[in-house]
Design a protein around this motif. Structure first.
Motif, PDB file in Angstrom:
ATOM      1  N   HIS A  53       0.807  -1.214   0.000  1.00  0.00           N
ATOM      2  CA  HIS A  53       0.000   0.000   0.000  1.00  0.00           C
ATOM      3  C   HIS A  53       0.846   1.274   0.000  1.00  0.00           C
ATOM      4  CE1 HIS A  53      -3.532  -2.450   0.452  1.00  0.00           C
ATOM      5  NE2 HIS A  53      -2.991  -3.039   1.501  1.00  0.00           N
ATOM      6  N   GLY A  54       2.140   1.133  -0.216  1.00  0.00           N
ATOM      7  CA  GLY A  54       3.004   2.307  -0.282  1.00  0.00           C
ATOM      8  C   GLY A  54       3.378   2.881   1.064  1.00  0.00           C
ATOM      9  N   ASN A  55       3.190   2.099   2.126  1.00  0.00           N
ATOM     10  CA  ASN A  55       3.555   2.562   3.472  1.00  0.00           C
ATOM     11  C   ASN A  55       3.923   1.352   4.324  1.00  0.00           C
ATOM     12  OD1 ASN A  55       1.117   1.356   4.471  1.00  0.00           O
ATOM     13  ND2 ASN A  55       0.005   3.180   3.827  1.00  0.00           N
ATOM     14  N   ASN A  56       4.193   1.580   5.585  1.00  0.00           N
ATOM     15  CA  ASN A  56       4.547   0.499   6.516  1.00  0.00           C
ATOM     16  C   ASN A  56       3.466   0.299   7.559  1.00  0.00           C
ATOM     17  OD1 ASN A  56       6.919   0.317   5.106  1.00  0.00           O
ATOM     18  ND2 ASN A  56       8.136   1.398   6.612  1.00  0.00           N
ATOM     19  N   ILE A  57       2.228   0.586   7.216  1.00  0.00           N
ATOM     20  CA  ILE A  57       1.105   0.505   8.147  1.00  0.00           C
ATOM     21  C   ILE A  57       0.495  -0.891   8.130  1.00  0.00           C
ATOM     22  CG2 ILE A  57      -1.189   1.417   8.673  1.00  0.00           C
ATOM     23  CD1 ILE A  57      -0.237   4.076   7.427  1.00  0.00           C
ATOM     24  N   SER A  58       0.233  -1.428   9.303  1.00  0.00           N
ATOM     25  CA  SER A  58      -0.418  -2.722   9.443  1.00  0.00           C
ATOM     26  C   SER A  58      -1.931  -2.543   9.419  1.00  0.00           C
ATOM     27  CB  SER A  58       0.004  -3.380  10.767  1.00  0.00           C
ATOM     28  OG  SER A  58       1.399  -3.588  10.788  1.00  0.00           O
ATOM     29  N   SER A  59      -2.648  -3.609   9.059  1.00  0.00           N
ATOM     30  CA  SER A  59      -4.102  -3.520   8.980  1.00  0.00           C
ATOM     31  C   SER A  59      -4.740  -4.881   9.250  1.00  0.00           C
ATOM     32  CB  SER A  59      -4.520  -3.040   7.588  1.00  0.00           C
ATOM     33  OG  SER A  59      -5.925  -3.069   7.449  1.00  0.00           O
ATOM     34  N   ASP A  60      -5.771  -4.888  10.099  1.00  0.00           N
ATOM     35  CA  ASP A  60      -6.544  -6.113  10.326  1.00  0.00           C
ATOM     36  C   ASP A  60      -7.635  -6.289   9.280  1.00  0.00           C
ATOM     37  OD1 ASP A  60      -5.404  -7.476  12.445  1.00  0.00           O
ATOM     38  OD2 ASP A  60      -6.539  -6.394  13.969  1.00  0.00           O
ATOM     39  N   GLN A  61      -7.861  -5.255   8.464  1.00  0.00           N
ATOM     40  CA  GLN A  61      -8.893  -5.299   7.431  1.00  0.00           C
ATOM     41  C   GLN A  61      -8.254  -5.501   6.062  1.00  0.00           C
ATOM     42  OE1 GLN A  61     -12.220  -5.082   8.174  1.00  0.00           O
ATOM     43  NE2 GLN A  61     -11.499  -5.140  10.279  1.00  0.00           N
ATOM     44  N   ALA A  62      -8.845  -6.370   5.252  1.00  0.00           N
ATOM     45  CA  ALA A  62      -8.367  -6.570   3.879  1.00  0.00           C
ATOM     46  C   ALA A  62      -8.554  -5.275   3.097  1.00  0.00           C
ATOM     47  CB  ALA A  62      -9.130  -7.703   3.229  1.00  0.00           C
ATOM     48  N   ARG A  63      -7.482  -4.841   2.421  1.00  0.00           N
ATOM     49  CA  ARG A  63      -7.529  -3.622   1.601  1.00  0.00           C
ATOM     50  C   ARG A  63      -7.004  -3.928   0.211  1.00  0.00           C
ATOM     51  NH1 ARG A  63      -3.806   0.360   4.114  1.00  0.00           N
ATOM     52  NH2 ARG A  63      -4.359   1.539   2.264  1.00  0.00           N
ATOM     53  N   ARG A  64      -7.671  -3.359  -0.800  1.00  0.00           N
ATOM     54  CA  ARG A  64      -7.231  -3.543  -2.186  1.00  0.00           C
ATOM     55  C   ARG A  64      -5.944  -2.763  -2.411  1.00  0.00           C
ATOM     56  NH1 ARG A  64     -10.975  -1.773  -7.202  1.00  0.00           N
ATOM     57  NH2 ARG A  64     -10.373   0.282  -6.442  1.00  0.00           N
ATOM     58  N   VAL A  65      -5.004  -3.353  -3.156  1.00  0.00           N
ATOM     59  CA  VAL A  65      -3.755  -2.685  -3.499  1.00  0.00           C
ATOM     60  C   VAL A  65      -4.050  -1.779  -4.698  1.00  0.00           C
ATOM     61  CG1 VAL A  65      -1.344  -2.986  -4.204  1.00  0.00           C
ATOM     62  CG2 VAL A  65      -2.380  -4.584  -2.582  1.00  0.00           C
ATOM     63  N   GLU A  66      -4.237  -0.502  -4.412  1.00  0.00           N
ATOM     64  CA  GLU A  66      -4.700   0.469  -5.402  1.00  0.00           C
ATOM     65  C   GLU A  66      -3.684   0.756  -6.497  1.00  0.00           C
ATOM     66  OE1 GLU A  66      -7.745   1.390  -5.638  1.00  0.00           O
ATOM     67  OE2 GLU A  66      -8.427   0.627  -3.699  1.00  0.00           O
ATOM     68  N   GLN A  67      -2.386   0.651  -6.204  1.00  0.00           N
ATOM     69  CA  GLN A  67      -1.358   0.939  -7.211  1.00  0.00           C
ATOM     70  C   GLN A  67      -1.491   0.016  -8.415  1.00  0.00           C
ATOM     71  OE1 GLN A  67       0.794   3.483  -7.178  1.00  0.00           O
ATOM     72  NE2 GLN A  67       1.583   2.895  -9.174  1.00  0.00           N
ATOM     73  N   LEU A  68      -1.818  -1.240  -8.192  1.00  0.00           N
ATOM     74  CA  LEU A  68      -1.983  -2.181  -9.299  1.00  0.00           C
ATOM     75  C   LEU A  68      -3.188  -1.816 -10.150  1.00  0.00           C
ATOM     76  CD1 LEU A  68      -1.203  -5.466  -7.347  1.00  0.00           C
ATOM     77  CD2 LEU A  68       0.308  -4.234  -8.913  1.00  0.00           C
ATOM     78  N   VAL A  69      -4.261  -1.399  -9.505  1.00  0.00           N
ATOM     79  CA  VAL A  69      -5.471  -0.970 -10.216  1.00  0.00           C
ATOM     80  C   VAL A  69      -5.166   0.277 -11.038  1.00  0.00           C
ATOM     81  CG1 VAL A  69      -7.839  -0.154  -9.949  1.00  0.00           C
ATOM     82  CG2 VAL A  69      -6.988  -1.977  -8.472  1.00  0.00           C
ATOM     83  N   ALA A  70      -4.460   1.248 -10.435  1.00  0.00           N
ATOM     84  CA  ALA A  70      -4.132   2.505 -11.106  1.00  0.00           C
ATOM     85  C   ALA A  70      -3.287   2.282 -12.360  1.00  0.00           C
ATOM     86  CB  ALA A  70      -3.400   3.437 -10.144  1.00  0.00           C
TER      87      ALA A  70
END
Length: 89
Positions: A53-70
């Motif tokens: 995701h372009g950062n070092n942030i952790s997440s318990d929620q599934a997030r789409r990798v927007e860079q690939l979509v872009a």
């Protein structure tokens, strides 16, 4: 810093209802799925940027990798390593 729970057993995952998962891969502390539509979702420990995701942030929620979509890339395969995520587009 975000607290990320580590579960050593299967758990139910909430994804948007219209998504169908085709591939799953688990790293040491993160997970990635590829949808039938070729999108990549990641979650877990992100200290080394392995969630994509372009950062070092952790997440318990599934997030789409927007860079690939872009970039208009369709994900074919994902493999998670100990602190990395490899994606074939």
């Amino acid at each position: 810093a975000a607290f990320i729970s580590i579960q050593a057993f299967p758990a139910l995952l909430d994804l948007p209802q219209d998504l169908e998962v085709s591939t799953v891969s688990c790293g040491s502390r993160h997970t990635a799925v590829v949808t039938r539509g070729g999108e990549l979702y990641t979650w877990g420990w992100g200290k080394y940027g392995q969630l994509g995701h372009g950062n070092n942030i952790s997440s318990d929620q599934a997030r789409r990798v927007e860079q690939l979509v872009a970039e208009g890339l369709r994900v074919e395969e994902v493999v998670c390593g100990p602190w990395t995520t490899y994606v074939r587009v």
